[in-house]
Design a protein around this motif. Structure first.
Motif, PDB file in Angstrom:
ATOM      1  N   ALA A  51      60.082  22.937  79.060  1.00 28.21           N
ATOM      2  CA  ALA A  51      58.736  22.384  78.945  1.00 28.21           C
ATOM      3  C   ALA A  51      58.505  21.523  77.709  1.00 28.21           C
ATOM      4  CB  ALA A  51      57.705  23.517  78.949  1.00 28.21           C
ATOM      5  N   VAL A  52      59.451  21.458  76.779  1.00 27.13           N
ATOM      6  CA  VAL A  52      59.252  20.654  75.568  1.00 27.13           C
ATOM      7  C   VAL A  52      59.319  19.171  75.932  1.00 27.13           C
ATOM      8  CG1 VAL A  52      60.157  20.110  73.280  1.00 27.13           C
ATOM      9  CG2 VAL A  52      60.234  22.469  74.129  1.00 27.13           C
ATOM     10  N   ASP A  53      58.302  18.424  75.536  1.00 28.62           N
ATOM     11  CA  ASP A  53      58.242  16.999  75.862  1.00 28.62           C
ATOM     12  C   ASP A  53      58.738  16.102  74.737  1.00 28.62           C
ATOM     13  OD1 ASP A  53      56.915  17.081  78.538  1.00 28.62           O
ATOM     14  OD2 ASP A  53      55.366  18.103  77.381  1.00 28.62           O
ATOM     15  N   ALA A  54      58.639  16.572  73.490  1.00 27.23           N
ATOM     16  CA  ALA A  54      59.097  15.789  72.343  1.00 27.23           C
ATOM     17  C   ALA A  54      59.278  16.737  71.164  1.00 27.23           C
ATOM     18  CB  ALA A  54      58.110  14.687  71.993  1.00 27.23           C
ATOM     19  N   ILE A  55      60.119  16.325  70.233  1.00 24.31           N
ATOM     20  CA  ILE A  55      60.414  17.111  69.033  1.00 24.31           C
ATOM     21  C   ILE A  55      60.230  16.207  67.818  1.00 24.31           C
ATOM     22  CG2 ILE A  55      62.192  18.396  67.762  1.00 24.31           C
ATOM     23  CD1 ILE A  55      63.492  19.008  70.495  1.00 24.31           C
ATOM     24  N   LEU A  56      59.598  16.752  66.788  1.00 27.00           N
ATOM     25  CA  LEU A  56      59.498  16.058  65.506  1.00 27.00           C
ATOM     26  C   LEU A  56      60.108  16.966  64.442  1.00 27.00           C
ATOM     27  CD1 LEU A  56      56.412  14.108  64.154  1.00 27.00           C
ATOM     28  CD2 LEU A  56      57.882  15.432  62.654  1.00 27.00           C
ATOM     29  N   LEU A  57      61.148  16.486  63.787  1.00 25.93           N
ATOM     30  CA  LEU A  57      61.805  17.231  62.713  1.00 25.93           C
ATOM     31  C   LEU A  57      61.391  16.623  61.382  1.00 25.93           C
ATOM     32  CD1 LEU A  57      65.412  17.500  64.221  1.00 25.93           C
ATOM     33  CD2 LEU A  57      63.544  19.169  64.382  1.00 25.93           C
ATOM     34  N   THR A  58      60.723  17.421  60.553  1.00 31.36           N
ATOM     35  CA  THR A  58      60.199  16.868  59.304  1.00 31.36           C
ATOM     36  C   THR A  58      61.280  16.602  58.272  1.00 31.36           C
ATOM     37  OG1 THR A  58      59.762  19.076  58.386  1.00 31.36           O
ATOM     38  CG2 THR A  58      57.984  18.020  59.652  1.00 31.36           C
ATOM     39  N   HIS A  59      62.343  17.382  58.315  1.00 30.54           N
ATOM     40  CA  HIS A  59      63.495  17.117  57.458  1.00 30.54           C
ATOM     41  C   HIS A  59      64.690  17.897  57.975  1.00 30.54           C
ATOM     42  CE1 HIS A  59      61.763  20.730  55.589  1.00 30.54           C
ATOM     43  NE2 HIS A  59      62.841  20.883  54.843  1.00 30.54           N
ATOM     44  N   LEU A  60      65.846  17.687  57.361  1.00 28.88           N
ATOM     45  CA  LEU A  60      67.094  18.162  57.943  1.00 28.88           C
ATOM     46  C   LEU A  60      67.685  19.364  57.230  1.00 28.88           C
ATOM     47  CD1 LEU A  60      68.740  14.730  58.850  1.00 28.88           C
ATOM     48  CD2 LEU A  60      67.238  16.193  60.222  1.00 28.88           C
ATOM     49  N   HIS A  61      66.871  20.139  56.533  1.00 32.16           N
ATOM     50  CA  HIS A  61      67.324  21.446  56.070  1.00 32.16           C
ATOM     51  C   HIS A  61      67.408  22.394  57.261  1.00 32.16           C
ATOM     52  CE1 HIS A  61      66.109  20.809  51.575  1.00 32.16           C
ATOM     53  NE2 HIS A  61      67.353  20.459  51.808  1.00 32.16           N
ATOM     54  N   TYR A  89      61.905  12.664  66.909  1.00 30.64           N
ATOM     55  CA  TYR A  89      61.489  11.866  65.770  1.00 30.64           C
ATOM     56  C   TYR A  89      61.955  12.599  64.521  1.00 30.64           C
ATOM     57  CZ  TYR A  89      58.518   9.873  69.387  1.00 30.64           C
ATOM     58  OH  TYR A  89      58.067   9.288  70.550  1.00 30.64           O
ATOM     59  N   ALA A  90      62.796  11.955  63.719  1.00 32.20           N
ATOM     60  CA  ALA A  90      63.465  12.674  62.636  1.00 32.20           C
ATOM     61  C   ALA A  90      63.906  11.698  61.555  1.00 32.20           C
ATOM     62  CB  ALA A  90      64.668  13.429  63.179  1.00 32.20           C
ATOM     63  N   PRO A  91      64.193  12.225  60.354  1.00 32.71           N
ATOM     64  CA  PRO A  91      64.712  11.363  59.293  1.00 32.71           C
ATOM     65  C   PRO A  91      66.078  10.783  59.648  1.00 32.71           C
ATOM     66  CG  PRO A  91      63.881  13.430  58.393  1.00 32.71           C
ATOM     67  CD  PRO A  91      63.928  13.597  59.876  1.00 32.71           C
ATOM     68  N   ALA A  92      66.462   9.767  58.903  1.00 31.02           N
ATOM     69  CA  ALA A  92      67.766   9.149  59.095  1.00 31.02           C
ATOM     70  C   ALA A  92      68.873  10.196  58.971  1.00 31.02           C
ATOM     71  CB  ALA A  92      67.964   8.043  58.059  1.00 31.02           C
ATOM     72  N   GLY A  93      69.885  10.072  59.815  1.00 36.35           N
ATOM     73  CA  GLY A  93      71.008  10.998  59.776  1.00 36.35           C
ATOM     74  C   GLY A  93      70.915  12.128  60.768  1.00 36.35           C
ATOM     75  N   ALA A  94      69.770  12.265  61.438  1.00 33.00           N
ATOM     76  CA  ALA A  94      69.600  13.383  62.372  1.00 33.00           C
ATOM     77  C   ALA A  94      70.606  13.362  63.524  1.00 33.00           C
ATOM     78  CB  ALA A  94      68.169  13.407  62.905  1.00 33.00           C
ATOM     79  N   PRO A  95      70.896  12.226  64.160  1.00 36.95           N
ATOM     80  CA  PRO A  95      71.852  12.259  65.272  1.00 36.95           C
ATOM     81  C   PRO A  95      73.221  12.793  64.866  1.00 36.95           C
ATOM     82  CG  PRO A  95      70.619  10.203  65.280  1.00 36.95           C
ATOM     83  CD  PRO A  95      70.289  10.885  63.989  1.00 36.95           C
ATOM     84  N   ASP A  96      73.733  12.325  63.747  1.00 37.37           N
ATOM     85  CA  ASP A  96      75.054  12.781  63.309  1.00 37.37           C
ATOM     86  C   ASP A  96      75.027  14.240  62.879  1.00 37.37           C
ATOM     87  OD1 ASP A  96      76.062  10.264  63.799  1.00 37.37           O
ATOM     88  OD2 ASP A  96      75.920   9.605  61.707  1.00 37.37           O
TER      89      ASP A  96
END
Length: 248
Positions: A51-61, A89-96
């Motif tokens: 059911a999750v439609d989108a995710i926002l990650l505020t930082h990568l800790h 939606y996330a800071p740079a580097g999230a995909p890797d």
């Protein structure tokens, strides 16, 4: 707009809570803000895995994003077939970072997530108008302001005091704010807030209600944190719990 606290433990899972994860719902749209360690368990209590439609990650800790790695299995290997990619939606580097944490052999998780890099500004996610800004934390970190139908929810993420946090919280109906440190201690600078500092921001911003989160149960004190926040903010105030729900 409804907020459900999936996890609220600071820095690492506590005995009664996963790490930071907050489900915000409006018009049958479900936005997950942060996806910290252990929070996938709680997601299954309060919403369908699909059911999750989108995710926002505020930082990568890890305490704010690690279960986004585990969630790859849910969406890639659903018995009914792979689920379509959802926006992250996330800071740079999230995909890797997510791909590497999921598997050393993985080079991409693009079949699961469509990534959008965060930068200060305002943009839509589903029914929400979202404003993010850089806050005061050692890594690239964003505080979040959600607006829908005239109501406002602000989430501090992890931050020490800063002007950006005050701007994001201005006039918010609900201010979900970290309070990791105890007042009166020799706390490291530019990392986290105390209860008193969270209360001061809430008062300056004129928020309707203050919710304290990201306490570290192993070496914190809920009573001291609550008392310190109450000394600086006289409005409605509470410390959140896993499963707490708030209609805004």
């Amino acid at each position: 707009m409804r907020l459900t606290v999936l996890g609220c433990a600071g820095s690492f899972p506590g005995p009664e809570s996963a790490c930071s994860a907050y489900l915000v719902e409006e018009d049958n749209f479900r936005l997950l803000i942060d996806f910290g360690s252990g929070s996938l368990t709680a997601l299954q209590r309060y919403a369908s895995l699909r059911a999750v439609d989108a995710i926002l990650l505020t930082h990568l800790h890890c305490d704010h994003m690690l279960d986004a790695c585990t969630y790859v299995v849910v969406r890639r290997y659903d018995p009914a077939g792979p689920l379509p990619p959802i926006p992250v939606y996330a800071p740079a580097g999230a995909p890797d970072r997510i791909a590497a944490a999921y598997s050393q052999e993985e080079s991409t998780v693009d079949d699961v997530y469509t990534f959008y890099g965060l930068q200060p500004g305002t943009f839509p996610i589903g029914p929400f108008t979202v404003t993010v800004d850089r806050v005061n934390h050692p890594v690239e970190t964003y505080g979040v302001r959600l607006e829908s139908k005239g109501r406002v929810l602000t989430y501090s993420s992890d931050t020490a005091p800063c002007d950006a946090l005050l701007r994001l919280a201005l006039g918010a109906d609900l201010f979900l704010c970290e309070a990791s440190y105890l007042d009166g201690m020799d706390n490291p600078p530019d990392l986290h807030l105390t209860g008193r500092e969270a209360g001061e921001v809430a008062t300056k911003a004129g928020v309707g209600q203050l919710l304290l989160t990201h306490l570290v149960s192993a070496w914190g004190s809920e009573a001291d944190t609550f008392e310190a926040a109450s000394s600086a903010f006289t409005g409605p105030l509470e410390i959140v719990r896993p499963g707490s729900r708030y209609d805004i």
